[in-house]
Design a protein around this motif. Structure first.
Motif, PDB file in Angstrom:
ATOM      1  N   ASP A   5       1.845 -34.676 -82.266  1.00 54.86           N
ATOM      2  CA  ASP A   5       0.390 -34.543 -82.374  1.00 54.86           C
ATOM      3  C   ASP A   5      -0.026 -33.605 -81.244  1.00 54.86           C
ATOM      4  OD1 ASP A   5      -2.288 -34.769 -82.598  1.00 54.86           O
ATOM      5  OD2 ASP A   5      -2.362 -36.960 -82.568  1.00 54.86           O
ATOM      6  N   LEU A   6      -0.391 -32.374 -81.592  1.00 58.31           N
ATOM      7  CA  LEU A   6      -0.613 -31.353 -80.558  1.00 58.31           C
ATOM      8  C   LEU A   6      -1.986 -31.436 -79.891  1.00 58.31           C
ATOM      9  CD1 LEU A   6       0.917 -28.135 -82.147  1.00 58.31           C
ATOM     10  CD2 LEU A   6       1.928 -29.646 -80.465  1.00 58.31           C
ATOM     11  N   HIS A   7      -2.879 -32.246 -80.409  1.00 62.98           N
ATOM     12  CA  HIS A   7      -4.275 -32.203 -79.957  1.00 62.98           C
ATOM     13  C   HIS A   7      -4.757 -33.632 -79.659  1.00 62.98           C
ATOM     14  CE1 HIS A   7      -8.494 -30.342 -80.966  1.00 62.98           C
ATOM     15  NE2 HIS A   7      -8.507 -31.041 -79.857  1.00 62.98           N
ATOM     16  N   TYR A 164      -1.720 -17.463 -98.792  1.00 61.84           N
ATOM     17  CA  TYR A 164      -1.182 -16.462 -97.861  1.00 61.84           C
ATOM     18  C   TYR A 164      -0.009 -17.002 -97.036  1.00 61.84           C
ATOM     19  CZ  TYR A 164      -5.160 -13.638 -99.123  1.00 61.84           C
ATOM     20  OH  TYR A 164      -6.066 -12.898 -99.833  1.00 61.84           O
ATOM     21  N   GLU A 165       0.458 -18.221 -97.337  1.00 64.05           N
ATOM     22  CA  GLU A 165       1.575 -18.861 -96.627  1.00 64.05           C
ATOM     23  C   GLU A 165       1.344 -18.923 -95.115  1.00 64.05           C
ATOM     24  OE1 GLU A 165       5.057 -16.815 -97.951  1.00 64.05           O
ATOM     25  OE2 GLU A 165       5.060 -17.867 -99.852  1.00 64.05           O
ATOM     26  N   THR A 166       0.124 -19.252 -94.751  1.00 65.72           N
ATOM     27  CA  THR A 166      -0.223 -19.419 -93.338  1.00 65.72           C
ATOM     28  C   THR A 166       0.163 -20.827 -92.887  1.00 65.72           C
ATOM     29  OG1 THR A 166      -2.076 -17.982 -93.773  1.00 65.72           O
ATOM     30  CG2 THR A 166      -2.140 -19.167 -91.706  1.00 65.72           C
ATOM     31  N   LYS A 167       0.556 -20.949 -91.623  1.00 64.17           N
ATOM     32  CA  LYS A 167       0.971 -22.253 -91.107  1.00 64.17           C
ATOM     33  C   LYS A 167      -0.236 -23.186 -90.981  1.00 64.17           C
ATOM     34  CE  LYS A 167       3.163 -20.800 -87.385  1.00 64.17           C
ATOM     35  NZ  LYS A 167       3.938 -20.817 -86.157  1.00 64.17           N
ATOM     36  N   VAL A 168      -0.018 -24.454 -91.271  1.00 66.44           N
ATOM     37  CA  VAL A 168      -1.064 -25.480 -91.104  1.00 66.44           C
ATOM     38  C   VAL A 168      -0.515 -26.534 -90.152  1.00 66.44           C
ATOM     39  CG1 VAL A 168      -2.500 -27.186 -92.284  1.00 66.44           C
ATOM     40  CG2 VAL A 168      -1.908 -25.085 -93.452  1.00 66.44           C
ATOM     41  N   VAL A 169      -1.373 -27.008 -89.246  1.00 63.49           N
ATOM     42  CA  VAL A 169      -0.988 -28.076 -88.314  1.00 63.49           C
ATOM     43  C   VAL A 169      -2.009 -29.197 -88.468  1.00 63.49           C
ATOM     44  CG1 VAL A 169      -0.882 -28.683 -85.876  1.00 63.49           C
ATOM     45  CG2 VAL A 169       0.138 -26.575 -86.641  1.00 63.49           C
ATOM     46  N   THR A 170      -1.531 -30.435 -88.581  1.00 63.67           N
ATOM     47  CA  THR A 170      -2.457 -31.568 -88.652  1.00 63.67           C
ATOM     48  C   THR A 170      -2.421 -32.308 -87.322  1.00 63.67           C
ATOM     49  OG1 THR A 170      -1.764 -31.761 -90.938  1.00 63.67           O
ATOM     50  CG2 THR A 170      -3.166 -33.495 -90.099  1.00 63.67           C
ATOM     51  N   SER A 171      -3.594 -32.583 -86.772  1.00 64.19           N
ATOM     52  CA  SER A 171      -3.612 -33.322 -85.502  1.00 64.19           C
ATOM     53  C   SER A 171      -4.774 -34.299 -85.482  1.00 64.19           C
ATOM     54  CB  SER A 171      -3.697 -32.359 -84.328  1.00 64.19           C
ATOM     55  OG  SER A 171      -4.827 -31.577 -84.466  1.00 64.19           O
ATOM     56  N   LYS A 199       5.553 -30.256 -97.617  1.00 60.03           N
ATOM     57  CA  LYS A 199       4.951 -29.305 -96.675  1.00 60.03           C
ATOM     58  C   LYS A 199       3.934 -29.990 -95.773  1.00 60.03           C
ATOM     59  CE  LYS A 199       5.745 -25.006 -99.018  1.00 60.03           C
ATOM     60  NZ  LYS A 199       5.204 -23.902 -99.808  1.00 60.03           N
ATOM     61  N   SER A 200       3.237 -30.995 -96.302  1.00 55.68           N
ATOM     62  CA  SER A 200       2.249 -31.686 -95.464  1.00 55.68           C
ATOM     63  C   SER A 200       2.942 -32.486 -94.363  1.00 55.68           C
ATOM     64  CB  SER A 200       1.340 -32.565 -96.306  1.00 55.68           C
ATOM     65  OG  SER A 200       2.077 -33.560 -96.929  1.00 55.68           O
ATOM     66  N   ILE A 201       4.141 -33.015 -94.652  1.00 60.86           N
ATOM     67  CA  ILE A 201       4.889 -33.720 -93.594  1.00 60.86           C
ATOM     68  C   ILE A 201       5.355 -32.716 -92.531  1.00 60.86           C
ATOM     69  CG2 ILE A 201       6.968 -35.108 -93.123  1.00 60.86           C
ATOM     70  CD1 ILE A 201       6.488 -36.467 -95.822  1.00 60.86           C
ATOM     71  N   SER A 205       5.470 -32.322 -88.189  1.00 58.95           N
ATOM     72  CA  SER A 205       6.827 -32.466 -87.638  1.00 58.95           C
ATOM     73  C   SER A 205       7.450 -31.112 -87.279  1.00 58.95           C
ATOM     74  CB  SER A 205       7.711 -33.233 -88.624  1.00 58.95           C
ATOM     75  OG  SER A 205       7.704 -32.595 -89.877  1.00 58.95           O
ATOM     76  N   THR A 206       7.971 -30.378 -88.256  1.00 58.43           N
ATOM     77  CA  THR A 206       8.752 -29.182 -87.916  1.00 58.43           C
ATOM     78  C   THR A 206       7.898 -28.026 -87.400  1.00 58.43           C
ATOM     79  OG1 THR A 206       8.755 -28.682 -90.262  1.00 58.43           O
ATOM     80  CG2 THR A 206      10.767 -29.569 -89.367  1.00 58.43           C
ATOM     81  N   ILE A 207       6.678 -27.842 -87.941  1.00 54.57           N
ATOM     82  CA  ILE A 207       5.855 -26.705 -87.496  1.00 54.57           C
ATOM     83  C   ILE A 207       5.443 -26.866 -86.024  1.00 54.57           C
ATOM     84  CG2 ILE A 207       3.681 -25.450 -87.881  1.00 54.57           C
ATOM     85  CD1 ILE A 207       4.078 -25.942 -90.885  1.00 54.57           C
ATOM     86  N   PRO A 208       4.887 -28.033 -85.591  1.00 52.13           N
ATOM     87  CA  PRO A 208       4.594 -28.179 -84.157  1.00 52.13           C
ATOM     88  C   PRO A 208       5.838 -28.069 -83.284  1.00 52.13           C
ATOM     89  CG  PRO A 208       3.576 -29.946 -85.400  1.00 52.13           C
ATOM     90  CD  PRO A 208       4.433 -29.197 -86.351  1.00 52.13           C
ATOM     91  N   GLU A 209       6.949 -28.620 -83.771  1.00 52.76           N
ATOM     92  CA  GLU A 209       8.204 -28.577 -83.012  1.00 52.76           C
ATOM     93  C   GLU A 209       8.628 -27.126 -82.776  1.00 52.76           C
ATOM     94  OE1 GLU A 209      11.291 -30.724 -84.987  1.00 52.76           O
ATOM     95  OE2 GLU A 209      12.395 -31.046 -83.142  1.00 52.76           O
ATOM     96  N   GLN A 210       8.510 -26.300 -83.827  1.00 56.32           N
ATOM     97  CA  GLN A 210       8.879 -24.895 -83.743  1.00 56.32           C
ATOM     98  C   GLN A 210       7.984 -24.149 -82.745  1.00 56.32           C
ATOM     99  OE1 GLN A 210      11.426 -23.738 -85.389  1.00 56.32           O
ATOM    100  NE2 GLN A 210      11.253 -21.592 -84.844  1.00 56.32           N
ATOM    101  N   ILE A 211       6.657 -24.432 -82.797  1.00 55.40           N
ATOM    102  CA  ILE A 211       5.702 -23.778 -81.883  1.00 55.40           C
ATOM    103  C   ILE A 211       6.072 -24.100 -80.429  1.00 55.40           C
ATOM    104  CG2 ILE A 211       3.278 -23.789 -81.109  1.00 55.40           C
ATOM    105  CD1 ILE A 211       2.455 -24.274 -84.008  1.00 55.40           C
TER     106      ILE A 211
END
Lengths: 230, 122
Positions: A5-7, A164-171, A199-201, A205-211
């Motif tokens: 949770d980035l925020h 547009y295949e833009t990244k989404v982050v849920t926080s 993709k919503s999971i 998980s993986t998108i914040p981890e990658q950032i």
């Protein structure tokens, strides 16, 4: 599965609880890491570390005019593991999407009746690797008609992000420990707004981890523009 | 009065059992928890969404000491119920979080996996 949770707000920004209390609740909710948000004020001290959980330094930029953004982003970038922009104004949303130094554009629909983003912004966000945030607190703290406006704005943003295949982050954007939720429940909201379940999971998980991984490598001097030192 | 016969297992709608835990600093009364979950479901999913989700409380599995309970719902409406539960933040003036521990297909597996009951058949 590791959830992030980035925020999360603590007493270091607009929150009520200390970093330790928030970290204890995050552990209980099964999160692997939390981004403690601080507003950029020049000097940033090191965050206290808590055993068993990854404490991430998230820096939030709040600007009044879009031309102030790029200068401030360059200064803050050296101190932030995750660099966020306080969205809401269309010009600021667009400037954030067009800046490759930014990691996450927070709540682009804040205080608006529209979604705050258009196809130009979202395409630019994809080109500059900027993630668009889905903010749980906005849904949690709104009622009736306002909640409908916010959900439909978020749904529109997710449709554009899918195209547009833009990244989404849920926080969670929690200001107290009672506003925090586990990663899987945050992902469930994003899934209901139109993203596929897998993709919503990934948005928690993986998108914040990658950032976080990429930014930590950059801060340690192991990764430059297009080059990675093993 | 005559009652309709129970449907054969192949014709019964598929369901899921959600095991949840209520995290709060003061103890929660079960009746108020049930009312809050109904209100949240009505607000978030509406009457039609609530009917499609087909929520049912498994009352006798609630552990008031650990504040762990179980809800049955349709398998394809699981994410909707999960979100409706996560949008609860206050139960009768006590701040709380509803954390979902796990989801299973039968009450038996929910009990053995998450409620700490021993499986006699193994």
């Amino acid at each position: 599965m590791t959830y992030y949770d980035l925020h999360v707000h603590t007493s270091l920004s607009i929150g009520e609880n200390s970093v330790e209390d928030v970290a204890q609740m995050a552990k209980r909710l099964g999160l692997s890491g939390i981004g403690i948000v601080r507003y950029y004020l020049g000097n940033m001290e090191k965050l206290p570390q808590v055993e068993g959980i990854d404490i991430i330094s998230s820096v939030m930029l709040k600007v009044a005019k879009p031309d102030e953004l790029s200068g401030l982003a360059e200064k803050a970038r050296a101190k932030a593991e995750v660099l966020m922009i306080h969205g809401g104004d269309y010009d600021i949303n667009r400037a954030a999407c067009e800046n490759p130094l930014i990691d996450v554009l927070c709540h682009p629909e804040l205080g608006r009746k529209d979604s705050g983003l258009d196809h130009i912004c979202v395409r630019a966000a994809h080109d500059n690797n900027v993630a668009i945030e889905i903010n749980f607190r906005e849904v949690l703290e709104s009622y009736k008609r306002n909640r409908i406006y916010i959900l439909s704005a978020m749904k529109k943003n997710i449709e554009l992000c899918k195209k547009y295949e833009t990244k989404v982050v849920t926080s969670s954007s929690a200001v107290t420990v009672w506003g925090m939720r586990s990663g899987r429940e945050l992902a469930a909201l994003t899934h209901l707004l139109g993203l596929e379940l897998g993709k919503s999971i990934e948005t928690t998980s993986t998108i914040p981890e990658q950032i976080i991984k990429e930014n930590r490598e950059k801060l340690a001097g192991k990764r430059f523009e297009g080059v990675k030192i093993e | 009065m005559a009652e309709p016969k129970m449907l054969p297992p192949s014709m019964r709608p598929p369901k899921r059992y959600i095991v949840f835990e209520v995290i709060s600093d003061q103890p929660i009364i079960y009746g108020e928890l049930v009312n809050t979950i109904w209100t949240s479901t009505m607000e978030f999913l509406g009457e039609l969404g609530g009917a499609e989700a087909n929520i049912w409380f498994v009352h006798n599995t609630y552990d008031s000491k650990k504040q762990i309970g179980m809800i049955k719902c349709r398998h394809d409406n699981m994410e909707k119920v999960r979100t409706a539960l996560s949008l609860i933040s206050i139960i009768s003036e006590t701040k709380c979080i509803i954390k979902i521990i796990g989801v299973t297909g039968t009450i038996k597996s929910a009990k053995t996996k998450y409620l700490g009951e021993q499986n006699i058949n193994i």
